[in-house]
Design a protein around this motif. Structure first.
Motif, short mmCIF file in Angstrom:
data_model
loop_
_atom_site.label_atom_id
_atom_site.label_comp_id
_atom_site.label_asym_id
_atom_site.label_seq_id
_atom_site.Cartn_x
_atom_site.Cartn_y
_atom_site.Cartn_z
N LEU A 170 26.06 7.21 -32.13
CA LEU A 170 25.22 6.77 -31.02
C LEU A 170 25.50 7.74 -29.88
O LEU A 170 26.67 7.99 -29.54
CB LEU A 170 25.57 5.34 -30.61
CG LEU A 170 25.48 4.30 -31.72
CD1 LEU A 170 25.92 2.93 -31.21
CD2 LEU A 170 24.08 4.24 -32.31
N ARG A 171 24.44 8.31 -29.30
CA ARG A 171 24.63 9.40 -28.33
C ARG A 171 23.67 9.23 -27.15
O ARG A 171 22.48 8.99 -27.34
CB ARG A 171 24.35 10.72 -29.04
CG ARG A 171 24.44 11.94 -28.19
CD ARG A 171 24.00 13.14 -29.02
NE ARG A 171 23.98 14.33 -28.24
CZ ARG A 171 24.93 15.26 -28.26
NH1 ARG A 171 25.95 15.13 -29.06
NH2 ARG A 171 24.83 16.31 -27.50
N ALA A 206 25.93 -1.33 -26.99
CA ALA A 206 25.79 -1.28 -28.45
C ALA A 206 27.16 -1.13 -29.11
O ALA A 206 27.44 -1.77 -30.13
CB ALA A 206 24.88 -0.12 -28.86
N TYR A 207 28.03 -0.33 -28.51
CA TYR A 207 29.38 -0.17 -29.06
C TYR A 207 30.13 -1.49 -29.02
O TYR A 207 30.80 -1.87 -29.99
CB TYR A 207 30.14 0.92 -28.29
CG TYR A 207 31.53 1.13 -28.82
CD1 TYR A 207 31.74 1.85 -29.99
CD2 TYR A 207 32.64 0.61 -28.16
CE1 TYR A 207 33.02 2.04 -30.49
CE2 TYR A 207 33.92 0.80 -28.65
CZ TYR A 207 34.10 1.51 -29.82
OH TYR A 207 35.36 1.70 -30.32
N MET A 228 31.13 7.37 -32.75
CA MET A 228 30.84 7.43 -34.18
C MET A 228 31.45 6.19 -34.81
O MET A 228 32.57 5.80 -34.48
CB MET A 228 31.46 8.69 -34.80
CG MET A 228 31.12 8.92 -36.24
SD MET A 228 29.45 9.58 -36.49
CE MET A 228 29.66 11.26 -35.94
N LEU A 229 30.69 5.57 -35.71
CA LEU A 229 31.20 4.39 -36.40
C LEU A 229 30.60 4.31 -37.80
O LEU A 229 29.65 5.01 -38.12
CB LEU A 229 30.88 3.12 -35.60
CG LEU A 229 29.45 2.93 -35.13
CD1 LEU A 229 28.61 2.24 -36.17
CD2 LEU A 229 29.46 2.12 -33.85
N ARG A 230 31.20 3.49 -38.61
CA ARG A 230 30.67 3.22 -39.94
C ARG A 230 30.16 1.79 -39.93
O ARG A 230 30.90 0.87 -39.62
CB ARG A 230 31.76 3.42 -40.99
CG ARG A 230 31.22 3.47 -42.41
CD ARG A 230 32.30 3.90 -43.40
NE ARG A 230 32.79 5.24 -43.17
CZ ARG A 230 32.23 6.37 -43.63
NH1 ARG A 230 31.12 6.29 -44.32
NH2 ARG A 230 32.76 7.54 -43.38
N GLU A 259 35.04 4.99 -35.45
CA GLU A 259 35.89 6.18 -35.57
C GLU A 259 36.50 6.52 -34.21
O GLU A 259 37.64 6.93 -34.14
CB GLU A 259 35.10 7.37 -36.11
CG GLU A 259 34.77 7.24 -37.57
CD GLU A 259 34.12 8.48 -38.14
OE1 GLU A 259 34.40 9.61 -37.65
OE2 GLU A 259 33.32 8.33 -39.08
N PHE A 260 35.69 6.39 -33.15
CA PHE A 260 36.20 6.59 -31.79
C PHE A 260 35.26 5.90 -30.82
O PHE A 260 34.08 5.73 -31.09
CB PHE A 260 36.38 8.08 -31.44
CG PHE A 260 35.17 8.94 -31.64
CD1 PHE A 260 34.21 9.06 -30.64
CD2 PHE A 260 34.98 9.64 -32.82
CE1 PHE A 260 33.08 9.85 -30.81
CE2 PHE A 260 33.86 10.45 -33.00
CZ PHE A 260 32.91 10.56 -31.99
#
Length: 133
Positions: free
Chosen positions: A124-125, A85-86, A113-115, A98-99
């Motif tokens: 997403l975790r 997904a990333y 974390m993303l925007r 963000e990272f």
């Protein structure tokens, strides 16, 4: 208790079509309804339901100064699903990571974390199941 959990969560976005595309193309969610006159789109992953709303005006949300949603955290099925997904998110125009996926504090959970293109912060975790042996 009188509540049964969250029925749905509403997110206001600066770019309704791009936010819908993020949930559909990056995370595999499907659209279950819409109202172009409102305008809004309902999305689901089969477990959670989101109502995406088009923002009116151009005031940006400041997570340090405004009351409201800080971010939305979505549980991922596996570390591989999180990584995939990333990668899809990085390839989508308008996504601001963000990272990259990393341990949350000392682990074992992995998160990123993303925007998304409409401006909402999404975490997403993946948390591995606890060893019960």
């Amino acid at each position: 208790m009188s509540t049964l959990g969250i029925d749905h969560l509403g997110l206001t976005t600066a770019n309704l079509p791009a936010t819908r595309d993020f949930f559909r193309d990056v995370l595999g969610w499907r659209e279950t309804g819409s109202d172009p006159g409102y305008p809004m789109i309902v999305m689901t992953d089969g477990h959670a339901r989101l109502t995406l709303w088009a923002r009116r005006g151009n005031g940006a949300f400041d997570r340090h100064a405004n009351a409201g949603l800080h971010h939305l955290c979505l549980a991922m099925q596996s570390e591989e699903a999180l990584g995939a997904a990333y990668a899809r998110a990085q390839a989508m125009a308008g996504v601001e990571p963000e990272f990259a996926p990393e341990p949350n504090k000392n682990g074992p959970a992995i998160h990123t974390m993303l925007r998304e293109p409409g401006g909402c912060r999404i975490e997403l975790r993946y948390t591995p199941p606890k060893d019960t042996a």
